[in-house]
Write a protein that holds these residues in place. Structure first.
Motif, PDB file in Angstrom:
ATOM      1  N   ILE A  35       5.872  13.162   7.996  1.00 52.11           N
ATOM      2  CA  ILE A  35       4.713  14.008   7.692  1.00 52.11           C
ATOM      3  C   ILE A  35       3.443  13.441   8.338  1.00 52.11           C
ATOM      4  O   ILE A  35       2.639  14.182   8.897  1.00 52.11           O
ATOM      5  N   HIS A  36       3.301  12.130   8.328  1.00 54.08           N
ATOM      6  CA  HIS A  36       2.118  11.563   8.984  1.00 54.08           C
ATOM      7  C   HIS A  36       2.170  11.781  10.497  1.00 54.08           C
ATOM      8  O   HIS A  36       1.147  12.067  11.126  1.00 54.08           O
ATOM      9  N   GLN A  37       3.360  11.652  11.063  1.00 54.66           N
ATOM     10  CA  GLN A  37       3.454  11.871  12.512  1.00 54.66           C
ATOM     11  C   GLN A  37       3.125  13.327  12.849  1.00 54.66           C
ATOM     12  O   GLN A  37       2.460  13.612  13.851  1.00 54.66           O
ATOM     13  N   VAL A  38       3.628  14.236  12.009  1.00 52.69           N
ATOM     14  CA  VAL A  38       3.343  15.654  12.250  1.00 52.69           C
ATOM     15  C   VAL A  38       1.835  15.906  12.169  1.00 52.69           C
ATOM     16  O   VAL A  38       1.259  16.611  13.004  1.00 52.69           O
ATOM     17  N   TYR A  39       1.180  15.287  11.170  1.00 52.11           N
ATOM     18  CA  TYR A  39      -0.286  15.430  11.078  1.00 52.11           C
ATOM     19  C   TYR A  39      -0.953  14.952  12.365  1.00 52.11           C
ATOM     20  O   TYR A  39      -1.865  15.600  12.880  1.00 52.11           O
ATOM     21  N   GLU A  40      -0.507  13.822  12.865  1.00 49.84           N
ATOM     22  CA  GLU A  40      -1.148  13.294  14.079  1.00 49.84           C
ATOM     23  C   GLU A  40      -0.963  14.258  15.258  1.00 49.84           C
ATOM     24  O   GLU A  40      -1.854  14.402  16.090  1.00 49.84           O
ATOM     25  N   TYR A 112      -8.246  11.294  13.482  1.00 45.77           N
ATOM     26  CA  TYR A 112      -9.023  11.932  12.411  1.00 45.77           C
ATOM     27  C   TYR A 112     -10.510  11.654  12.632  1.00 45.77           C
ATOM     28  O   TYR A 112     -11.357  12.537  12.501  1.00 45.77           O
ATOM     29  N   ARG A 113     -10.824  10.411  12.981  1.00 43.51           N
ATOM     30  CA  ARG A 113     -12.238  10.069  13.274  1.00 43.51           C
ATOM     31  C   ARG A 113     -12.725  10.815  14.512  1.00 43.51           C
ATOM     32  O   ARG A 113     -13.874  11.248  14.572  1.00 43.51           O
ATOM     33  N   GLU A 114     -11.848  10.947  15.510  1.00 42.56           N
ATOM     34  CA  GLU A 114     -12.253  11.712  16.702  1.00 42.56           C
ATOM     35  C   GLU A 114     -12.608  13.137  16.312  1.00 42.56           C
ATOM     36  O   GLU A 114     -13.562  13.723  16.827  1.00 42.56           O
ATOM     37  N   ARG A 224      -2.209  11.842  -7.994  1.00 37.76           N
ATOM     38  CA  ARG A 224      -0.926  11.964  -8.700  1.00 37.76           C
ATOM     39  C   ARG A 224       0.083  10.925  -8.227  1.00 37.76           C
ATOM     40  O   ARG A 224       1.063  10.653  -8.910  1.00 37.76           O
ATOM     41  N   THR A 225      -0.145  10.362  -7.034  1.00 40.16           N
ATOM     42  CA  THR A 225       0.826   9.412  -6.493  1.00 40.16           C
ATOM     43  C   THR A 225       0.470   7.960  -6.796  1.00 40.16           C
ATOM     44  O   THR A 225       1.355   7.144  -7.047  1.00 40.16           O
ATOM     45  N   ILE A 226      -0.843   7.616  -6.778  1.00 39.37           N
ATOM     46  CA  ILE A 226      -1.191   6.203  -7.040  1.00 39.37           C
ATOM     47  C   ILE A 226      -2.235   6.028  -8.154  1.00 39.37           C
ATOM     48  O   ILE A 226      -2.664   4.905  -8.427  1.00 39.37           O
ATOM     49  N   MET A 230      -6.115   0.770  -5.899  1.00 36.20           N
ATOM     50  CA  MET A 230      -6.910   0.705  -4.662  1.00 36.20           C
ATOM     51  C   MET A 230      -6.098   1.266  -3.493  1.00 36.20           C
ATOM     52  O   MET A 230      -4.867   1.274  -3.524  1.00 36.20           O
ATOM     53  N   GLY A 231      -6.791   1.734  -2.451  1.00 38.14           N
ATOM     54  CA  GLY A 231      -6.086   2.231  -1.265  1.00 38.14           C
ATOM     55  C   GLY A 231      -5.523   1.090  -0.441  1.00 38.14           C
ATOM     56  O   GLY A 231      -6.049  -0.030  -0.493  1.00 38.14           O
ATOM     57  N   THR A 232      -4.465   1.359   0.325  1.00 37.04           N
ATOM     58  CA  THR A 232      -3.924   0.313   1.211  1.00 37.04           C
ATOM     59  C   THR A 232      -4.936  -0.044   2.297  1.00 37.04           C
ATOM     60  O   THR A 232      -4.903  -1.124   2.865  1.00 37.04           O
ATOM     61  N   GLY A 233      -5.872   0.879   2.565  1.00 35.21           N
ATOM     62  CA  GLY A 233      -6.904   0.605   3.568  1.00 35.21           C
ATOM     63  C   GLY A 233      -8.061  -0.210   3.017  1.00 35.21           C
ATOM     64  O   GLY A 233      -9.013  -0.508   3.725  1.00 35.21           O
ATOM     65  N   GLY A 234      -7.999  -0.548   1.705  1.00 35.22           N
ATOM     66  CA  GLY A 234      -9.013  -1.442   1.134  1.00 35.22           C
ATOM     67  C   GLY A 234     -10.127  -0.734   0.387  1.00 35.22           C
ATOM     68  O   GLY A 234     -11.016  -1.389  -0.155  1.00 35.22           O
ATOM     69  N   SER A 235     -10.104   0.591   0.320  1.00 38.16           N
ATOM     70  CA  SER A 235     -11.170   1.287  -0.412  1.00 38.16           C
ATOM     71  C   SER A 235     -10.805   1.346  -1.896  1.00 38.16           C
ATOM     72  O   SER A 235      -9.704   0.961  -2.293  1.00 38.16           O
TER      73      SER A 235
HETATM   74  C1  HEM Z   1       1.277   9.451  -0.733  1.00 40.57           C
HETATM   75  C2  HEM Z   1       0.476   9.962   0.146  1.00 40.57           C
HETATM   76  C3  HEM Z   1      -0.922   9.469   0.399  1.00 40.57           C
HETATM   77  C4  HEM Z   1      -1.691   8.599  -0.323  1.00 40.57           C
HETATM   78  C5  HEM Z   1      -1.327   7.866  -1.629  1.00 40.57           C
HETATM   79  C6  HEM Z   1      -2.935   8.453   0.373  1.00 40.57           C
HETATM   80  C7  HEM Z   1      -3.975   7.644  -0.027  1.00 40.57           C
HETATM   81  C8  HEM Z   1      -5.171   7.464   0.625  1.00 40.57           C
HETATM   82  C9  HEM Z   1      -6.241   6.618   0.199  1.00 40.57           C
HETATM   83  C10 HEM Z   1      -6.249   5.793  -1.087  1.00 40.57           C
HETATM   84  C11 HEM Z   1      -7.232   6.693   1.119  1.00 40.57           C
HETATM   85  C12 HEM Z   1      -8.578   5.949   1.110  1.00 40.57           C
HETATM   86  C13 HEM Z   1      -8.582   4.830   2.127  1.00 40.57           C
HETATM   87  C14 HEM Z   1      -7.767   3.636   1.692  1.00 40.57           C
HETATM   88  O1  HEM Z   1      -8.302   2.765   1.004  1.00 40.57           O
HETATM   89  O2  HEM Z   1      -6.580   3.559   2.062  1.00 40.57           O
HETATM   90  C15 HEM Z   1      -6.783   7.600   2.151  1.00 40.57           C
HETATM   91  C16 HEM Z   1      -7.520   7.974   3.255  1.00 40.57           C
HETATM   92  C17 HEM Z   1      -7.085   8.849   4.210  1.00 40.57           C
HETATM   93  N1  HEM Z   1      -5.843   9.443   4.282  1.00 40.57           N
HETATM   94 FE1  HEM Z   1      -4.412   9.406   2.879  1.00 40.57          FE
HETATM   95  N2  HEM Z   1      -2.925   9.250   1.490  1.00 40.57           N
HETATM   96  C18 HEM Z   1      -1.712   9.894   1.548  1.00 40.57           C
HETATM   97  C19 HEM Z   1      -1.283  10.781   2.523  1.00 40.57           C
HETATM   98  C20 HEM Z   1      -1.998  11.126   3.640  1.00 40.57           C
HETATM   99  C21 HEM Z   1      -1.560  12.028   4.658  1.00 40.57           C
HETATM  100  C22 HEM Z   1      -0.237  12.788   4.693  1.00 40.57           C
HETATM  101  C23 HEM Z   1      -2.521  12.064   5.590  1.00 40.57           C
HETATM  102  C24 HEM Z   1      -2.453  12.857   6.854  1.00 40.57           C
HETATM  103  C25 HEM Z   1      -2.788  12.341   7.994  1.00 40.57           C
HETATM  104  C26 HEM Z   1      -3.590  11.191   5.173  1.00 40.57           C
HETATM  105  C27 HEM Z   1      -4.760  10.968   5.857  1.00 40.57           C
HETATM  106  C28 HEM Z   1      -5.823  10.224   5.398  1.00 40.57           C
HETATM  107  C29 HEM Z   1      -7.100  10.139   6.065  1.00 40.57           C
HETATM  108  C30 HEM Z   1      -7.478  10.856   7.359  1.00 40.57           C
HETATM  109  C31 HEM Z   1      -7.895   9.286   5.331  1.00 40.57           C
HETATM  110  C32 HEM Z   1      -9.366   8.917   5.605  1.00 40.57           C
HETATM  111  C33 HEM Z   1     -10.255   9.876   4.783  1.00 40.57           C
HETATM  112  C34 HEM Z   1     -11.754   9.635   4.955  1.00 40.57           C
HETATM  113  O3  HEM Z   1     -12.170   8.550   5.374  1.00 40.57           O
HETATM  114  O4  HEM Z   1     -12.534  10.563   4.641  1.00 40.57           O
HETATM  115  N3  HEM Z   1      -3.250  10.649   3.957  1.00 40.57           N
HETATM  116  N4  HEM Z   1      -5.526   8.069   1.819  1.00 40.57           N
END
Ligand code: HEM
Length: 260
Positions: A35-40, A112-114, A224-226, A230-235
């Motif tokens: 699903i992530h690859q499809v989004y990209e 996404y940033r682009e 609903r999933t976590i 905290m996010g894996t990206g550190g937010s």
């Molecule tokens: C189980 C599925 C997912 C979870 C739990 C999840 C969780 C998160 C979280 C927590 C963040 C905040 C940044 C961080 O700290 O990591 C984030 C950001 C983001 N995620 Fe997801 N995500 C999921 C699926 C997806 C999918 C399918 C996409 C599609 C590409 C996506 C795209 C993004 C983008 C673009 C951001 C940055 C948003 C921004 O900065 O405004 N995520 N996600």
């Protein structure tokens, strides 16, 4: 040998790119990767279409721009709809492989940033999220320094008789686009006098509403999933995402809705 389907689409390469990291393998990780690859891939198409729309705007090609926005608005609906599929993954299943993501997060999606940058939502500091001088860094830097869809939209408005104030025209291109009451007056006049332009403006609004819908659905998917992890990206996770919910790329189109 004649070109065949698999060669044209480079399927051998494409289908070798899904590599789950969980061991023992968590069944749903394949869905998560696909699903992530499809989004990209859709992000790639959106960027391509937006570049076309920029050319159409500056060449005063109204009907091409309408066709472009019709397409990307429809892609946006698909981007929103696809989240339903990911919501079939339970929190238990996700926690079975989440650790394997380490610090990987959609937050690091350069495309996404682009998209944000090409749509005028520029923030130079985001370049720091990418390794200096990596291909992603260069692509984003190029978008930062290039005129945005909003700048090209202003070209189009000017070609249709709207006076774009000089301070808006000569704005530093690396800064985020801003709403402007004078531009809004011109847009309002076009809405009233040119129904064919109104079709374009409504499609632009559809697209902008669609990307906000995506943000909302992504927050709920995350919640609903976590939950409040905290996010894996550190937010901070859901709280951070909630703060981005109402970001609109075309604020001038929203500012005039009460004037009709
Ligand atoms: C189980 C599925 C997912 C979870 C739990 C999840 C969780 C998160 C979280 C927590 C963040 C905040 C940044 C961080 O700290 O990591 C984030 C950001 C983001 N995620 Fe997801 N995500 C999921 C699926 C997806 C999918 C399918 C996409 C599609 C590409 C996506 C795209 C993004 C983008 C673009 C951001 C940055 C948003 C921004 O900065 O405004 N995520 N996600």
């Amino acid at each position: 040998m004649e070109l065949n389907y698999a060669d044209y689409l480079k399927l051998d390469r494409l289908l070798a790119l899904q590599e789950p990291r969980s061991s023992p393998e968590e069944h749903d990780e394949m869905l998560f990767i696909v699903i992530h690859q499809v989004y990209e891939l859709w992000f790639k198409l959106l960027l391509h279409e937006l570049e076309g729309i920029q050319r159409d705007f500056s060449a005063n090609q109204l009907f091409h721009a309408i066709a472009g926005f019709k397409r990307i608005r429809t892609v946006m609906k698909t981007l929103v709809g696809q989240l339903d599929i990911l919501e079939t993954m339970t929190p238990m299943s996700f926690s079975g492989f989440r650790e394997r993501l380490e610090t990987a997060s959609g937050f690091q999606s350069a495309q996404y940033r682009e998209l944000e940058f090409i749509l005028g939502y520029k923030r130079a500091e985001l370049l720091r999220s990418f390794p200096a001088y990596s291909p992603a860094f260069h692509r984003l830097e190029r978008r930062l320094k290039a005129r945005s869809v909003i700048d090209h939209f202003h070209d189009f408005l000017a070609l249709r008789g709207v006076e774009i104030p000089p301070d808006i025209r000569s704005r530093e291109v690396t800064l985020a686009a801003v709403a402007d009451a004078r531009v809004q007056e011109g847009i309002l006049r076009l809405y009233r006098s040119h129904p064919e332009v109104a079709i374009l403006l409504e499609l632009m609004t559809d697209f902008d509403e669609g990307q906000q819908e995506w943000r909302y659905r992504h927050v709920k998917l995350t919640e609903r999933t976590i939950g409040n992890k905290m996010g894996t990206g550190g937010s901070s996770g859901v709280d951070f995402l909630k703060s981005t919910l109402f970001k609109s790329f075309f604020p001038d189109l929203w500012a005039i809705r009460h004037r009709f």
